[in-house]
Design a protein around this motif. Structure first.
Motif, PDB file in Angstrom:
ATOM      1  N   ARG A 104       0.836  -1.207   0.000  1.00 26.06           N
ATOM      2  CA  ARG A 104       0.000   0.000   0.000  1.00 26.06           C
ATOM      3  C   ARG A 104       0.867   1.252   0.000  1.00 26.06           C
ATOM      4  NH1 ARG A 104      -5.543   1.190   3.258  1.00 26.06           N
ATOM      5  NH2 ARG A 104      -5.529   3.455   3.098  1.00 26.06           N
ATOM      6  N   GLU A 105       1.936   1.230   0.784  1.00 26.12           N
ATOM      7  CA  GLU A 105       2.864   2.365   0.832  1.00 26.12           C
ATOM      8  C   GLU A 105       3.490   2.621  -0.538  1.00 26.12           C
ATOM      9  OE1 GLU A 105       7.265   2.735   2.621  1.00 26.12           O
ATOM     10  OE2 GLU A 105       5.746   2.399   4.152  1.00 26.12           O
ATOM     11  N   LEU A 106       3.854   1.547  -1.250  1.00 25.41           N
ATOM     12  CA  LEU A 106       4.429   1.689  -2.588  1.00 25.41           C
ATOM     13  C   LEU A 106       3.423   2.318  -3.553  1.00 25.41           C
ATOM     14  CD1 LEU A 106       6.258  -1.762  -2.870  1.00 25.41           C
ATOM     15  CD2 LEU A 106       7.356   0.485  -2.688  1.00 25.41           C
ATOM     16  N   ILE A 107       2.150   1.955  -3.385  1.00 23.19           N
ATOM     17  CA  ILE A 107       1.103   2.508  -4.248  1.00 23.19           C
ATOM     18  C   ILE A 107       0.861   3.977  -3.897  1.00 23.19           C
ATOM     19  CG2 ILE A 107      -1.343   2.378  -4.849  1.00 23.19           C
ATOM     20  CD1 ILE A 107      -1.139  -0.674  -4.397  1.00 23.19           C
ATOM     21  N   GLU A 108       0.745   4.277  -2.604  1.00 21.35           N
ATOM     22  CA  GLU A 108       0.448   5.640  -2.178  1.00 21.35           C
ATOM     23  C   GLU A 108       1.577   6.603  -2.527  1.00 21.35           C
ATOM     24  OE1 GLU A 108      -0.557   5.719   1.951  1.00 21.35           O
ATOM     25  OE2 GLU A 108      -2.584   4.976   1.618  1.00 21.35           O
ATOM     26  N   SER A 109       2.817   6.101  -2.533  1.00 21.65           N
ATOM     27  CA  SER A 109       3.960   6.968  -2.837  1.00 21.65           C
ATOM     28  C   SER A 109       4.142   7.192  -4.329  1.00 21.65           C
ATOM     29  CB  SER A 109       5.237   6.357  -2.259  1.00 21.65           C
ATOM     30  OG  SER A 109       5.599   5.185  -2.982  1.00 21.65           O
ATOM     31  N   GLY A 110       3.440   6.378  -5.144  1.00 13.99           N
ATOM     32  CA  GLY A 110       3.603   6.478  -6.586  1.00 13.99           C
ATOM     33  C   GLY A 110       4.688   5.581  -7.128  1.00 13.99           C
ATOM     34  N   ALA A 111       5.379   4.840  -6.238  1.00 12.83           N
ATOM     35  CA  ALA A 111       6.403   3.900  -6.705  1.00 12.83           C
ATOM     36  C   ALA A 111       5.768   2.830  -7.587  1.00 12.83           C
ATOM     37  CB  ALA A 111       7.120   3.259  -5.514  1.00 12.83           C
ATOM     38  N   LEU A 112       4.533   2.456  -7.264  1.00 13.96           N
ATOM     39  CA  LEU A 112       3.724   1.596  -8.125  1.00 13.96           C
ATOM     40  C   LEU A 112       2.582   2.470  -8.638  1.00 13.96           C
ATOM     41  CD1 LEU A 112       3.569  -1.686  -5.973  1.00 13.96           C
ATOM     42  CD2 LEU A 112       4.861  -1.342  -8.092  1.00 13.96           C
ATOM     43  N   SER A 113       2.673   2.917  -9.857  1.00 12.33           N
ATOM     44  CA  SER A 113       1.702   3.863 -10.402  1.00 12.33           C
ATOM     45  C   SER A 113       0.454   3.157 -10.919  1.00 12.33           C
ATOM     46  CB  SER A 113       2.345   4.685 -11.520  1.00 12.33           C
ATOM     47  OG  SER A 113       2.822   3.826 -12.540  1.00 12.33           O
ATOM     48  N   PRO A 114      -0.656   3.895 -11.096  1.00 10.94           N
ATOM     49  CA  PRO A 114      -1.890   3.303 -11.610  1.00 10.94           C
ATOM     50  C   PRO A 114      -1.651   2.559 -12.921  1.00 10.94           C
ATOM     51  CG  PRO A 114      -2.337   5.493 -10.793  1.00 10.94           C
ATOM     52  CD  PRO A 114      -0.841   5.320 -10.737  1.00 10.94           C
ATOM     53  N   GLY A 115      -2.210   1.356 -13.005  1.00  8.33           N
ATOM     54  CA  GLY A 115      -2.052   0.544 -14.206  1.00  8.33           C
ATOM     55  C   GLY A 115      -0.865  -0.388 -14.168  1.00  8.33           C
ATOM     56  N   THR A 116      -0.001  -0.252 -13.155  1.00  6.99           N
ATOM     57  CA  THR A 116       1.182  -1.107 -13.045  1.00  6.99           C
ATOM     58  C   THR A 116       0.788  -2.505 -12.579  1.00  6.99           C
ATOM     59  OG1 THR A 116       2.597   0.770 -12.489  1.00  6.99           O
ATOM     60  CG2 THR A 116       3.418  -1.419 -11.908  1.00  6.99           C
ATOM     61  N   GLN A 117       1.314  -3.516 -13.235  1.00  8.85           N
ATOM     62  CA  GLN A 117       1.059  -4.893 -12.808  1.00  8.85           C
ATOM     63  C   GLN A 117       1.912  -5.210 -11.586  1.00  8.85           C
ATOM     64  OE1 GLN A 117       1.660  -7.939 -15.756  1.00  8.85           O
ATOM     65  NE2 GLN A 117       0.640  -9.502 -14.531  1.00  8.85           N
ATOM     66  N   LEU A 118       1.317  -5.879 -10.599  1.00  9.43           N
ATOM     67  CA  LEU A 118       2.052  -6.292  -9.411  1.00  9.43           C
ATOM     68  C   LEU A 118       2.812  -7.575  -9.728  1.00  9.43           C
ATOM     69  CD1 LEU A 118      -0.537  -5.628  -6.557  1.00  9.43           C
ATOM     70  CD2 LEU A 118       1.145  -4.089  -7.545  1.00  9.43           C
ATOM     71  N   ASP A 119       4.117  -7.473  -9.813  1.00  9.37           N
ATOM     72  CA  ASP A 119       4.985  -8.615 -10.102  1.00  9.37           C
ATOM     73  C   ASP A 119       5.236  -9.354  -8.790  1.00  9.37           C
ATOM     74  OD1 ASP A 119       7.100 -10.354 -10.607  1.00  9.37           O
ATOM     75  OD2 ASP A 119       8.040  -8.999 -12.048  1.00  9.37           O
ATOM     76  N   GLU A 120       4.483 -10.447  -8.573  1.00  5.58           N
ATOM     77  CA  GLU A 120       4.567 -11.161  -7.301  1.00  5.58           C
ATOM     78  C   GLU A 120       5.976 -11.676  -7.024  1.00  5.58           C
ATOM     79  OE1 GLU A 120       1.680 -14.220  -6.955  1.00  5.58           O
ATOM     80  OE2 GLU A 120      -0.046 -12.870  -7.160  1.00  5.58           O
ATOM     81  N   ARG A 121       6.638 -12.171  -8.045  1.00  8.99           N
ATOM     82  CA  ARG A 121       7.976 -12.717  -7.842  1.00  8.99           C
ATOM     83  C   ARG A 121       8.940 -11.631  -7.373  1.00  8.99           C
ATOM     84  NH1 ARG A 121      10.252 -16.332 -12.607  1.00  8.99           N
ATOM     85  NH2 ARG A 121       8.416 -17.483 -11.893  1.00  8.99           N
ATOM     86  N   LYS A 122       8.895 -10.487  -8.022  1.00  4.67           N
ATOM     87  CA  LYS A 122       9.796  -9.393  -7.656  1.00  4.67           C
ATOM     88  C   LYS A 122       9.457  -8.821  -6.279  1.00  4.67           C
ATOM     89  CE  LYS A 122      11.738  -5.035  -9.376  1.00  4.67           C
ATOM     90  NZ  LYS A 122      11.678  -4.376  -8.051  1.00  4.67           N
ATOM     91  N   LEU A 123       8.157  -8.627  -6.016  1.00  3.71           N
ATOM     92  CA  LEU A 123       7.749  -8.088  -4.723  1.00  3.71           C
ATOM     93  C   LEU A 123       8.151  -9.021  -3.584  1.00  3.71           C
ATOM     94  CD1 LEU A 123       4.202  -6.693  -5.576  1.00  3.71           C
ATOM     95  CD2 LEU A 123       6.182  -5.340  -4.882  1.00  3.71           C
ATOM     96  N   ALA A 124       7.937 -10.331  -3.789  1.00  2.00           N
ATOM     97  CA  ALA A 124       8.297 -11.311  -2.764  1.00  2.00           C
ATOM     98  C   ALA A 124       9.805 -11.298  -2.514  1.00  2.00           C
ATOM     99  CB  ALA A 124       7.841 -12.703  -3.177  1.00  2.00           C
ATOM    100  N   LYS A 125      10.578 -11.178  -3.579  1.00  3.82           N
ATOM    101  CA  LYS A 125      12.045 -11.143  -3.442  1.00  3.82           C
ATOM    102  C   LYS A 125      12.488  -9.872  -2.742  1.00  3.82           C
ATOM    103  CE  LYS A 125      16.330 -11.345  -6.127  1.00  3.82           C
ATOM    104  NZ  LYS A 125      16.919 -11.460  -7.499  1.00  3.82           N
ATOM    105  N   ASP A 126      11.924  -8.735  -3.145  1.00  2.00           N
ATOM    106  CA  ASP A 126      12.313  -7.448  -2.553  1.00  2.00           C
ATOM    107  C   ASP A 126      11.987  -7.388  -1.062  1.00  2.00           C
ATOM    108  OD1 ASP A 126      13.195  -6.642  -5.019  1.00  2.00           O
ATOM    109  OD2 ASP A 126      11.460  -5.355  -5.452  1.00  2.00           O
ATOM    110  N   MET A 127      10.864  -8.010  -0.681  1.00  2.00           N
ATOM    111  CA  MET A 127      10.453  -7.962   0.726  1.00  2.00           C
ATOM    112  C   MET A 127      10.925  -9.171   1.522  1.00  2.00           C
ATOM    113  SD  MET A 127       6.632  -6.259   0.636  1.00  2.00           S
ATOM    114  CE  MET A 127       6.007  -7.067  -0.833  1.00  2.00           C
ATOM    115  N   ALA A 128      11.601 -10.111   0.825  1.00  2.00           N
ATOM    116  CA  ALA A 128      12.124 -11.325   1.467  1.00  2.00           C
ATOM    117  C   ALA A 128      11.015 -12.112   2.169  1.00  2.00           C
ATOM    118  CB  ALA A 128      13.238 -10.976   2.442  1.00  2.00           C
ATOM    119  N   VAL A 129       9.917 -12.322   1.434  1.00  2.00           N
ATOM    120  CA  VAL A 129       8.794 -13.090   1.965  1.00  2.00           C
ATOM    121  C   VAL A 129       8.383 -14.123   0.931  1.00  2.00           C
ATOM    122  CG1 VAL A 129       7.971 -11.168   3.373  1.00  2.00           C
ATOM    123  CG2 VAL A 129       7.074 -11.464   1.048  1.00  2.00           C
ATOM    124  N   SER A 130       7.568 -15.081   1.372  1.00  2.00           N
ATOM    125  CA  SER A 130       7.046 -16.063   0.432  1.00  2.00           C
ATOM    126  C   SER A 130       5.843 -15.483  -0.289  1.00  2.00           C
ATOM    127  CB  SER A 130       6.656 -17.348   1.162  1.00  2.00           C
ATOM    128  OG  SER A 130       5.529 -17.120   1.987  1.00  2.00           O
TER     129      SER A 130
END
Length: 225
Positions: free
Chosen positions: A24-50
């Motif tokens: 949500r923070e990434l979306i609110e800051s504009g780091a993930l802009s409207p229309g951007t696809q959420l890349d689950e693999r990249k997000l999981a890797k960046d946040m070090a979560v499954s």
């Protein structure tokens, strides 16, 4: 065994909430802009979560109307039509006008001082061309007034709209004319609050919000044209 299972469940829920808050923070800051696809693999890797708690977190964002799920394509940061933006701001205008009227008699001197501090931070961010900092201060100014209303239902209603509003607010704050105008409007709203003039403060905040609504719709119309 039952206690261990409960502990694991709570830890899982806590992890899912932390992931939800980060996306949500990434979306609110504009780091993930409207229309951007959420890349689950990249997000999981960046946040070090499954990916399991990540998917659960994304599901809550879909329910909140912040992320859109497209079958066979994935999840995308929500985009808004001009009609949806209009509806969002009409509701926001009514709720914040009410919150302002309720806040006038309840704002303490400390609360007014906090609003002054927020406006100082907004101005400082503007002077250093920090769009994210300016938008965050803008958001905090409106939230502080809503909190001062002490009306839990009203605060909850505005909180549900908060992320959607922030997505649109970032777009509006890219327009220097909008930024210049709104930067002058907030001190007037605060002056009316300090004067304990509820009708004037509510009218000013309603006009402030309506001005942003018109600016965003004008931007969208120009882009579509």
């Amino acid at each position: 065994m039952e206690r261990a299972a409960l502990t694991n469940k709570l830890e899982h829920q806590s992890l899912t909430q932390r992931i939800h808050d980060r996306v949500r923070e990434l979306i609110e800051s504009g780091a993930l802009s409207p229309g951007t696809q959420l890349d689950e693999r990249k997000l999981a890797k960046d946040m070090a979560v499954s990916r399991t708690p990540l998917r659960e977190a994304i599901a809550t964002l879909v329910e909140a109307g912040i992320v859109e799920r497209h079958p066979y394509r994935g999840n995308f940061v929500r985009t808004f039509s001009a009609g949806q933006v209009n509806d969002l701001y009409v509701v926001r205008q009514a709720l914040e006008g009410l919150a302002t009227r309720l806040a006038v008699s309840k704002l303490s001197e400390e609360g007014l001082a906090e609003l002054h501090l927020i406006l100082d931070e907004a101005q400082a961010a503007l002077e250093r061309s920090d769009l994210i900092g300016y938008s965050n201060a803008d958001q905090r100014f409106h939230e502080a007034i809503a909190q001062a209303s002490e009306n839990e239902i009203l605060i909850e209603s505005l909180n549900r709209l908060k992320c959607q509003i922030q997505i649109v607010r970032l777009s509006a704050n890219r327009d220097p004319d909008v930024v210049a105008r709104t930067a002058l409007e907030r001190p007037r709203i605060l002056a009316a609050l300090e004067a304990r003039d509820g009708d004037l403060a509510a009218r000013l905040i309603e006009e402030h919000i309506d001005g942003v609504r018109r600016a965003v719709i004008s931007q969208m119309s120009a882009t579509e044209a």
